[in-house]
Scaffold this motif. Structure first.
Motif, PDB file in Angstrom:
ATOM      1  N   PRO A  41       7.521  15.096  -6.013  1.00  0.00           N
ATOM      2  CA  PRO A  41       6.444  14.886  -5.029  1.00  0.00           C
ATOM      3  C   PRO A  41       5.096  14.778  -5.748  1.00  0.00           C
ATOM      4  O   PRO A  41       4.984  15.137  -6.927  1.00  0.00           O
ATOM      5  N   LEU A  42       4.100  14.299  -5.054  1.00  0.00           N
ATOM      6  CA  LEU A  42       2.752  14.399  -5.613  1.00  0.00           C
ATOM      7  C   LEU A  42       2.395  15.888  -5.616  1.00  0.00           C
ATOM      8  O   LEU A  42       2.917  16.648  -4.786  1.00  0.00           O
ATOM      9  N   GLY A  90      -3.838   9.384  -6.289  1.00  0.00           N
ATOM     10  CA  GLY A  90      -2.579   9.248  -5.510  1.00  0.00           C
ATOM     11  C   GLY A  90      -2.699   9.818  -4.116  1.00  0.00           C
ATOM     12  O   GLY A  90      -2.022   9.357  -3.188  1.00  0.00           O
ATOM     13  N   ILE A  91      -3.566  10.857  -3.992  1.00  0.00           N
ATOM     14  CA  ILE A  91      -3.656  11.525  -2.674  1.00  0.00           C
ATOM     15  C   ILE A  91      -4.789  10.885  -1.880  1.00  0.00           C
ATOM     16  O   ILE A  91      -4.615  10.501  -0.719  1.00  0.00           O
ATOM     17  N   PHE A 113      -1.613   1.515  -4.495  1.00  0.00           N
ATOM     18  CA  PHE A 113      -0.964   2.691  -3.862  1.00  0.00           C
ATOM     19  C   PHE A 113      -1.941   3.399  -2.914  1.00  0.00           C
ATOM     20  O   PHE A 113      -3.077   3.697  -3.288  1.00  0.00           O
ATOM     21  N   ASN A 114      -1.464   3.606  -1.688  1.00  0.00           N
ATOM     22  CA  ASN A 114      -2.206   4.445  -0.733  1.00  0.00           C
ATOM     23  C   ASN A 114      -3.592   3.894  -0.431  1.00  0.00           C
ATOM     24  O   ASN A 114      -4.565   4.627  -0.335  1.00  0.00           O
ATOM     25  N   CYS A 115      -3.672   2.521  -0.298  1.00  0.00           N
ATOM     26  CA  CYS A 115      -5.016   1.977   0.000  1.00  0.00           C
ATOM     27  C   CYS A 115      -4.913   0.991   1.145  1.00  0.00           C
ATOM     28  O   CYS A 115      -3.999   0.160   1.169  1.00  0.00           O
ATOM     29  N   THR A 116      -5.818   1.078   2.123  1.00  0.00           N
ATOM     30  CA  THR A 116      -5.801   0.110   3.239  1.00  0.00           C
ATOM     31  C   THR A 116      -7.029  -0.807   3.200  1.00  0.00           C
ATOM     32  O   THR A 116      -7.275  -1.558   4.137  1.00  0.00           O
ATOM     33  N   CYS A 165       0.836  -1.217   0.000  1.00  0.00           N
ATOM     34  CA  CYS A 165       0.000   0.000   0.000  1.00  0.00           C
ATOM     35  C   CYS A 165       0.863   1.257   0.000  1.00  0.00           C
ATOM     36  O   CYS A 165       0.374   2.348  -0.293  1.00  0.00           O
ATOM     37  N   TRP A 172      -6.858  12.725   5.162  1.00  0.00           N
ATOM     38  CA  TRP A 172      -6.202  11.483   4.719  1.00  0.00           C
ATOM     39  C   TRP A 172      -6.185  10.459   5.844  1.00  0.00           C
ATOM     40  O   TRP A 172      -6.595   9.314   5.681  1.00  0.00           O
ATOM     41  N   ARG A 173      -5.788  10.927   7.057  1.00  0.00           N
ATOM     42  CA  ARG A 173      -5.734   9.988   8.201  1.00  0.00           C
ATOM     43  C   ARG A 173      -7.125   9.489   8.527  1.00  0.00           C
ATOM     44  O   ARG A 173      -7.352   8.289   8.736  1.00  0.00           O
ATOM     45  N   VAL A 177      -1.240  20.676  -2.819  1.00  0.00           N
ATOM     46  CA  VAL A 177      -2.705  20.802  -2.679  1.00  0.00           C
ATOM     47  C   VAL A 177      -3.032  22.162  -2.096  1.00  0.00           C
ATOM     48  O   VAL A 177      -2.168  22.836  -1.536  1.00  0.00           O
ATOM     49  N   HIS A 196      -8.446   6.859   6.061  1.00  0.00           N
ATOM     50  CA  HIS A 196      -7.818   5.536   6.252  1.00  0.00           C
ATOM     51  C   HIS A 196      -8.378   4.846   7.490  1.00  0.00           C
ATOM     52  O   HIS A 196      -8.621   3.649   7.519  1.00  0.00           O
ATOM     53  N   GLN A 197      -8.601   5.632   8.571  1.00  0.00           N
ATOM     54  CA  GLN A 197      -9.151   5.008   9.784  1.00  0.00           C
ATOM     55  C   GLN A 197     -10.477   4.316   9.465  1.00  0.00           C
ATOM     56  O   GLN A 197     -10.728   3.176   9.875  1.00  0.00           O
ATOM     57  N   ALA A 233      -5.851  18.491   4.261  1.00  0.00           N
ATOM     58  CA  ALA A 233      -5.751  17.253   3.466  1.00  0.00           C
ATOM     59  C   ALA A 233      -5.125  16.131   4.304  1.00  0.00           C
ATOM     60  O   ALA A 233      -5.593  14.979   4.297  1.00  0.00           O
ATOM     61  N   LYS A 234      -4.099  16.489   5.094  1.00  0.00           N
ATOM     62  CA  LYS A 234      -3.449  15.422   5.906  1.00  0.00           C
ATOM     63  C   LYS A 234      -4.430  14.847   6.913  1.00  0.00           C
ATOM     64  O   LYS A 234      -4.530  13.635   7.123  1.00  0.00           O
ATOM     65  N   MET A 260       3.243  14.426   0.607  1.00  0.00           N
ATOM     66  CA  MET A 260       3.381  13.071   0.056  1.00  0.00           C
ATOM     67  C   MET A 260       4.436  13.115  -1.053  1.00  0.00           C
ATOM     68  O   MET A 260       4.236  13.750  -2.096  1.00  0.00           O
ATOM     69  N   TRP A 261       5.518  12.437  -0.843  1.00  0.00           N
ATOM     70  CA  TRP A 261       6.610  12.422  -1.830  1.00  0.00           C
ATOM     71  C   TRP A 261       7.272  11.053  -1.779  1.00  0.00           C
ATOM     72  O   TRP A 261       8.340  10.884  -1.192  1.00  0.00           O
ATOM     73  N   TYR A 305      -0.997  -4.740   9.048  1.00  0.00           N
ATOM     74  CA  TYR A 305      -0.129  -5.580   8.204  1.00  0.00           C
ATOM     75  C   TYR A 305       1.068  -6.076   9.004  1.00  0.00           C
ATOM     76  O   TYR A 305       1.497  -7.215   8.864  1.00  0.00           O
ATOM     77  N   LEU A 339       4.300   7.414   2.226  1.00  0.00           N
ATOM     78  CA  LEU A 339       3.541   8.674   2.386  1.00  0.00           C
ATOM     79  C   LEU A 339       3.774   9.238   3.792  1.00  0.00           C
ATOM     80  O   LEU A 339       4.088  10.417   3.966  1.00  0.00           O
TER      81      LEU A 339
END
Lengths: 173, 622, 174, 622
Positions: B223-224, B73-74, B302-305, A16, B237-238, B227, B241-242, B233-234, A31-32, A131, A21
């Motif tokens: 970097p992506l 991606g984000i 990518f970036n997936c839980t 993932c 993002w958290r 934004v 995912h939670q 956004a951060k 994010m880079w 994980y 990130l």
């Protein structure tokens, strides 16, 4: 701060890349993935290998630096990069048995994991998602750490055989 | 100033002249069409305009779009969207698949690529931080999916290492590519990624094949994109995912357990070309796949839980060495029950074969099932196939899929997709088209996803497909012209995954979209304006259609004949799709979107949605 | 249903330590009694350990099959409850269960089935404590898939064998 | 009333007369000798005693003992202790292995089994709740370890199902068995369990072979024996497991990292028959095992959370299909570096071969390494062996292992173990025994475990083997005759695993007291119980015979090789300090109340309640 080490169970890695990130957000502010100190290689889909510094006991990278830009954090045993002094020659990347260090895309400075001062972000997001491909253990320095600084493609070749049997040998050439 | 979430540059590649340009799209267009599915339809119109009906999708002039979106991606679940004039529906389909190519190309500084023209020899596009270039792909042409990926991985990594040796290890590139099916322009071929991911709907694999374009590869180190509101956004993002991490069933089973439950519980699974939709084969239950074949139980993009994917590997027997994902429900159904097969190992093999050949795992097997039903009904004979096809026999479908990919014997006809194959075979056999279309389960040429409407117990109901501008595409079904506007239309334009969208509060997702782009974007505005604009544009293009095929309003805005036959078995035996309900809801759908009763957008709607440029062409349809 | 609850099980993560058997028997029987534990770990071949316990099938075939209504379902968590007085040890529930999970208690010969420890299963606690996570609690309500988990552990082991050992896996269990 | 932790009954099986009786021990004997190694030594003294010197270990009269202990199954890491007169040392070895047999025999109601006599055709013992019986095993004779276990699992489950069909599913039984090596009475053959566990030291596999006993099988459904204070045992049980779980390195790698560590760090690993003890071959590093071969990373035995074991499987290449454990350090060393093999795959193969043939993974490769060194020095030639025997040639050692197991050619000589083979080859070649014994690395006939004493950096120092009553057994080394008494002697008598032994002795002895109710403390064990068992073992070892008797002082020493300076590595030139060996051996004898030649004094024997042993010690005193 007692000496810590990040255990990596490659077969648990889901691919993932949240570690990339979390690490880049912590160190670069956003994010880079390619500026993350931990980078997940995927030479073949399903065979994901998180690649990061293993804090070898004899620190070949620190020894090889021509301008002494690398030092060791006595507490966490992490390698610390002094970005002013670093001239981006890449000697540390060549000296590392697993070619872990790389030159930062922004300023070609050596980029190595500093264990976030003892509380690695990558381990947190990996554990949060259940994980546990990255786990933090409080263990002293040992000669075995260096063995984990391996080229991720070689690691992937082994994993492919374990996952897919004989077919695994054809997947990563 | 580039809005948040965008790299700000798109590549425009003319394959005939080997010319690569960088283009930009104004903030207004981006706010109106966002990216992916929406932007692709707009760019397609801008490039073709009123000559759209005469444009043959497989003609060099037909543009192919490979676009990301601002949230790619984000937001968790990074995907790519492939679009253009579909060789199947003659409209446009926002066909998406999860792949690292999406975030890699944004890291290289580009939001997408538009291909026009046709290369004189097989090529692939390589995009890096230093720009894009066309590379020779002669040695890759003809290779199946797995070998293409293996060779490209090695070749591109070696090339990048040669160019910049001392920056440390180069990671492997992200890529999308076609298999033999795409190369031989099988009309519903897919654009493949990560050996078992596919932009399956729309037949854009054929489009790539028609341009001699074997693959699009990207490796970026930037970097992506920035934004608009990073701190917000951060946090979002958290939080997202939670929420995703809490969904234990989806994470543990993915869709790999549905091969049993969609049949046994909702009676909406295709069985032997949809002749039935119910089964209770315990041998096809989730554990029968999990314990013996899943070598990785939590595989994510990518970036997936949600990690809904699992990797299956057959380690013994005839098909030793086959590797695929799970298979996910659609392929458990179409490469399994639709063939009358209830053996997990055979299903894994046929899914892996579909991936290797570059077929769409839904459309290809739908056509194969259609062919075997024609044989069952004695319309096609053994001689057409060169052997005796049988339901439930894996070798039968193994051979048919290979014949389709290589266009051998009847395969050449079947490679045209279920709808056109029906017309051709009717011609060959001297029968009326309707006698064959009776068994063709498609809407607007696009073979229907593995969710039937007869039991009404699944999420697909009466007008899900009938009113859908992407026909049988089960990932973008219609509901009422308002609520469904913020569904797949949004996720395919912002380009991220449906599975990380459903289950997360929509308000949170739109806050995230606002934090990323800085646009004045919210749920209501999207449902009442932006969504309808994109769908209306797609509707117009679909109805313009051509050159070889035009859909008749109302008559073609309908389910396939089979969906009106009563279910022959299971708890919902005797039930069928309610035609009265279909007509009512279709009328309401058109009204809500401001289309006339024949589903043609009215002049006022076009003006209201800033689609005035369509008036000239659309007026002919009224 | 107070709180939807089910024990998700991943045999490939099971280490074979059988602490679940000890924790369960200590909880229900007062002392370590592996063969009286409601969860029993089968090991048809070393390395292929399969925790075997009730899956609370949606249609409860065992409860239906009991001739003397000794079995009922607990309203809070959906566990099967055995009324040991009524049970006549006829084994009907054993035969009705798709995975032959119930068994006759070596002590009093009565049908013995997991009761989910009233919502906090001991077996999951010790498995999680040791970090194996072969048994985890998931807050999921009844589903048709539960019954599919109720399989003969030797068949599950046969599949695990192929997954772990490849072709060799087909020879290790006869 | 039976003390806590004991089932209270033993089985006495006379294989010649095919009679099975039950007997019990008075509480006083259990309090004195506890179980496992202690009780086994007591049984051997009671039943053989005076006739020890003339009893051939492979004769029917030699009692073969399977003994559990009071803490078995309660304390983490359930094991069984196998003992009897050792055909290797002619003394007594408490050889333990982890196995579910220990659990099942106790739940069936027995603490252990004593076998005497010899069955006229191959049999195996089956113990259930209903009692014990001898079952025909001729169809199992000749099968390798893996096949024996597979067949027994099936056969016994079916037997039990036939007898009690309605109690629900029968679990598989706990089993211990011998392979071809045991059947052909290879002197140091092992008693196997769970395909890759072995009671390796002492050669009790050959004793089983000499009795035509193929296996012992048990399936019990009863509760584990009641304990004296259940509540405190429960609390101590949770605490002991928490101690197991704190050792993260050990849980993660088990002993799998020492194949590299013992060589590179402590220079105490046998390389090419101990000619060197240092190496820096990175290929032996744990990642090379873990990434490619470990298919299960956390594998435990009954009631253990250290899970030091890992299941390895070779899935591709020459040795496809080999399954073993890790390999643990001893077999990484002996089946690897000691034979000049530094490739993980080959190492796994030789380890799997040792398990399948029923060899001891330490003693047999020691003898093979010895033969390879004789070949290197030209004493053994190609035609003696039948093929070249070069270091690192896995195929050659594979053939030699088979020859030893089936006693073909030179294998028949080598099957006598390193010490006796040395004497035989000296005789064959007309050389003085000492010229051959120079290369034999054993103490009291028992080939030394993979921990050298020369670098002094490992836990094995100076006289740890020399003064031990179990010679080269690295799991029961000695230090000062007081603190080591509560180590292996206690663990092998209480019969639980030394890897799960909590660092706090206090917890262990509290646990023992809570289980048994005996007033046992660390000090009482170190002053009385431990010395009593070791002194009785010493007396029997001294009596030795019939073919070999060890000379006091002269044989209480390290092998000659341990006095040659290390040729390589950071500790080059270092050697075992002979002076320190003599001083500390004397101190050891003194602490235990033995005279300066290691002969137990009369007052010591009286103090320990062994007065009737004294007359037999007379002839050893000067």
């Amino acid at each position: 701060m007692s000496s810590i080490w990040i255990v990596r169970d490659y077969e648990n890695c889901s691919g993932c890349r949240r570690c990339e990130l979390a690490c880049s957000m912590h160190h670069e502010g956003w994010m880079w993935p390619e500026a993350s100190r931990i980078r997940v290689f995927m030479p073949f889909p399903g065979v994901e290998v998180p690649h990061l510094c293993a804090q070898c006991d004899d620190y070949p990278c620190v020894e090889s630096c021509p301008v002494e830009a690398l030092s060791v954090d006595g507490g966490t045993t992490a390698v610390i990069v002094d970005e002013e002094t670093c001239i981006g020659c890449g000697a540390c990347a060549k000296a590392c048995p697993g070619t872990v260090p790389y030159l930062h895309p922004r300023d070609r400075k050596a980029t190595i994991c500093d264990l976030c001062g003892g509380d690695p972000e990558c381990v947190k997001v990996c554990r949060e998602a259940g994980y546990n491909a990255l786990r933090l253990v409080h263990e002293g320095m040992s000669g075995h750490r260096k063995l984990f600084a391996r080229n991720p493609v070689d690691v992937a070749k082994d994993l492919a055989v374990k996952f897919f049997g004989e077919k695994g040998e054809e997947l990563i050439v | 100033m580039t809005p948040g979430g965008y790299a700000g540059k798109w590549l425009d590649v003319d394959l005939s002249k080997d010319k690569i340009r960088e283009v930009e799209y104004g903030d207004k267009v981006l706010e109106q069409y966002l990216g992916g599915r929406g932007l692709a339809a707009k760019v397609l119109w801008d490039k073709v305009g009123d000559k759209y009906p005469e444009l043959d999708p497989l003609d060099p002039k037909s543009p192919l779009m490979v676009y990301t979106g601002p949230m790619t991606g984000i937001y968790p679940g990074s995907r790519i969207c492939v679009s253009g004039k579909s060789p199947v529906s003659m409209g446009t389909v926002g066909s998406t698949a999860a792949t690292e190519f999406a975030n890699e190309i944004k890291e290289a500084g580009y939001d997408g690529v538009t291909f026009t023209g046709k290369a004189d020899r097989p090529v692939y596009l390589l995009v890096t931080d230093d720009g894009a270039e066309l590379m020779d792909a002669g040695h890759l042409w003809g290779l199946d999916g797995e070998k293409t990926l293996i060779k490209l991985n090695k070749e591109v990594t070696a090339e990048l290492t040669k160019r910049k040796p001392n920056v440390g290890l180069w990671k492997d590139p992200g890529m999308v590519y076609i298999g033999p099916a795409g190369e031989n322009m099988v009309r519903n071929a897919a654009v493949m990624a990560k050996i078992c991911h596919a932009c399956g709907y729309g037949g854009y694999g054929a489009l790539m094949g028609s341009k001699n374009l074997k693959a699009v590869v990207a490796k970026g180190r930037g970097p992506l994109p920035k934004v608009d509101a990073p701190e917000a956004a951060k946090l979002l993002w958290r939080r997202t995912h939670q929420i995703l991490i809490g969904r234990t069933a989806m994470r543990r089973q993915g869709t790999g357990y549905a091969g049993y439950s969609v049949g046994a519980v909702t009676s909406s699974e295709p069985i032997r070309n949809w002749q039935e939709e119910w089964h209770d084969e315990k041998s096809y239950g989730g554990p029968m796949f999990e314990h013996r074949y899943w070598v990785k139980k939590k595989w994510a993009d990518f970036n997936c839980t949600t990690n809904c994917m699992k990797i299956s590997c057959i380690k013994t027997g005839k098909w030793k060495g086959d590797i695929t994902d799970m298979p996910d429900y659609e392929l458990q159904a179409y490469c399994g029950t639709n063939f009358g097969i209830y053996d997990p190992e055979a299903n894994i093999h046929l899914s892996a074969l579909a991936d290797q050949l570059g077929h769409s795992g839904i459309n290809g097997p739908n056509t194969a099932g259609f062919a075997v039903e024609l044989h069952q009904r004695d319309i096609l004979k053994d001689s057409d196939f060169g052997f005796k096809p049988k339901w439930g026999d894996p070798d039968t479908f193994d051979r048919i899929m290979r014949m389709m990919a290589n266009r051998e014997k009847i395969g050449d006809v079947l490679a045209e997709g279920t709808y056109r194959a029906a017309l051709k075979i009717a011609e060959m056999k001297g029968l009326k088209p309707d006698e064959l279309l009776k068994y063709a389960v498609h809407v607007k040429g696009i073979e229907i996803g593995a969710h039937g409407t007869r039991s009404d117990a699944d999420y697909t109901h009466d007008i899900s497909y009938a009113a859908n501008v992407q026909g049988g595409d089960h990932t973008s079904t219609s509901v009422d012209g308002y609520n469904d506007m913020s569904g797949a239309v949004f996720t395919d334009s912002a380009v991220f995954c449906n599975f990380t969208y459903y289950g997360v509060p929509q308000s949170l997702v739109f806050d995230f979209a606002k934090a990323i782009t800085g646009f004045d974007i919210n749920l209501h505005k999207w449902r009442s304006e932006t969504g309808p604009r994109i769908v209306t544009l797609q509707r117009a293009l679909l109805m313009l259609g051509g050159p070889d095929l035009k859909w008749t309003p109302v008559k073609d805005d309908d389910n396939p004949p089979r969906f009106y036959e009563p279910l022959p078995s299971g708890p919902y035996k005797g039930k069928t799709t309610d035609r009265k309900l279909v007509d009512e809801k279709l009328k309401a759908y058109n009204e809500t979107l401001g289309w006339d009763e024949r589903g043609i957008p009215t002049k006022e709607t076009l003006k209201k949605l800033d689609l005035g440029f369509l008036e000239k062409s659309v007026s002919k349809l009224r | 249903m107070v709180k939807p609850l089910w024990i998700a099980r991943d045999p490939s993560a099971c280490s074979g330590c059988r602490r679940c058997e000890l924790a369960c028997s200590m909880h229900h029987e007062g002392w370590m009694w592996p063969e009286a534990s409601r969860i029993r770990v089968f090991m048809p071949f070393p390395g292929l350990e399969v925790p075997h316990l009730c899956s609370q099938c949606q249609d409860y075939p065992c409860v239906e099959a009991c001739p003397v209504e000794a079995l009922s379902t607990d309203p809070d968590y959906g566990a099967v409850i055995v009324d040991r007085e009524k049970c006549t040890s006829c084994g009907a529930c054993i035969r009705a269960c798709p995975g032959t999970v119930p068994y006759l208690h070596p002590g009093d010969d009565k049908a013995t089935i997991c009761d989910l420890c009233g919502g906090e299963p001991e077996c999951v606690e010790v498995c999680t404590e040791a970090g194996y996570n072969a048994l985890t609690i998931v807050n999921e309500g009844p589903s048709v898939h539960r019954k599919l988990y109720s399989r003969n552990p030797v068949d599950t082991a046969r599949d695990l064998a192929v997954n772990m050992f490849g072709e060799k896996g087909e020879e290790v269990i006869e | 009333m039976t003390p806590g932790g004991y089932a209270g009954k033993w089985l006495d099986v006379d294989l010649s007369k095919e009679e099975i009786e039950e007997f019990s021990f008075p509480d006083e004997t259990l309090e004195q000798y506890f179980g496992g190694r202690g009780v086994a030594t007591k049984i051997l003294w009671d039943r053989v005693g005076r006739r020890w010197s003339d009893l051939d270990a492979l004769a029917p009269e030699n009692p073969l003992i399977f003994a559990t202990g009071p803490m078995t199954c309660y304390y983490p890491g359930a094991r069984i202790c196998v003992s009897g007169k050792s055909p290797v040392s002619n003394g007594v070895v408490g050889s333990t292995a982890a196995t579910e047999f220990a659990v099942d025999i106790r739940t069936a109601g027995y603490d252990g089994v004593v076998f005497t006599g010899k069955a006229e055709k191959p049999v195996y013992l089956l113990v259930t709740d209903e009692g014990a019986e001898l079952v025909d095993a001729s169809h199992l004779w000749g099968l390798n370890g893996e096949k024996t276990l597979i067949k027994l699992n099936k056969e016994v489950r079916e037997t039990l199902k036939k007898r009690k069909p309605d109690v629900g599913l029968w679990k598989e039984p706990g089993t211990m068995y011998i392979g071809p090596a045991g059947e052909n009475m290879v002197r140091h053959a092992a008693v196997m369990a769970k395909i890759c566990h072995a009671a390796g030291y002492g050669g009790y596999g050959s004793v089983m072979g000499s009795k035509n006993l193929k296996a012992v099988v048990a399936k019990g459904r009863g509760r584990l024996p009641a304990v004296n204070a259940p509540e405190s045992v429960y609390l101590l049980w949770r605490k002991a497991h928490r101690d197991c779980m704190t050792n993260t390195t050990f849980r993660r790698w088990g002993t799998g990292h020492l194949g590299y560590g013992c060589g590179a760090d402590t220079s105490s690993e046998p390389v090419r028959n101990w000619q060197e003890e240092w190496h820096d071959e990175k290929t032996m590093g744990v990642p090379h095992y873990m990434d490619r071969y470990w298919v299960k990373v956390k594998w435990s035995d009954f009631n253990c959370t250290t899970n030091c074991m890992k299941v390895s499987c070779i899935k591709a290449g020459r040795w496809k299909g080999d399954i073993t454990d890790v390999p643990d350090y001893e077999l990484q060393a002996y089946c690897g570096t000691n034979l000049g093999i530094f490739d993980p795959g080959d190492n796994i193969h030789i380890s799997t071969l040792m398990d399948k043939l029923g060899h001891s993974g330490i003693n047999c490769p020691n003898t093979m390494g010895y033969a390879a060194e004789l070949y290197q020095r030209g004493i053994l030639t190609e035609n003696d062996i039948g093929f070249k025997l070069e270091w690192g040639d896995t195929e050659a050692f594979d053939r030699l292992a088979h020859m030893m197991a089936y006693r073909e050619g030179i294998g028949d000589v080598l099957a006598e173990g390193t010490y006796r083979a040395a004497l035989k080859i000296a005789h064959m070649k007309g050389l003085k025994p000492d010229e051959l014994l120079k290369y034999a690395v054993h103490v009291k006939g028992i080939e030394i475990g993979a921990h050298g004493t020369r670098s002094d950096k490992d836990y094995t120092q100076d006289m740890c083997y020399a003064a031990s009553v179990q010679g080269g057994d690295h799991t029961s080394t000695v230090t000062d005759g007081y603190s080591d008494m509560s180590g292996a002697v206690f663990q092998d008598s209480a019969v639980f695993c030394m890897f799960t032994a909590s660092p706090s002795q206090e917890l262990i002895f509290d646990f023992a007291k809570a289980v048994t109710g005996f007033p046992i403390t660390v000090d009482s064990w170190r002053r009385v119980n431990g010395p009593r068992i070791v002194t009785l073992q010493k007396a029997l070892l001294l009596m030795g015979g019939p073919d070999v008797t060890w000379e006091p002082v002269k044989d209480d020493d390290n092998p000659p090789r341990f006095y040659e300076p290390l040729p390589t590595g950071p500790y080059k030139g270092m050697v075992t300090d002979r002076e320190r060996v003599d001083i500390r051996t004397q101190a050891y004898f003194e602490t235990l109340g033995w005279d300066e030649r290691g002969i137990p004094k009369k007052e010591t024997l009286d103090r320990l309640g062994l007065s009737d042993v004294d007359p037999l010690m007379e002839k050893f005193r000067q």
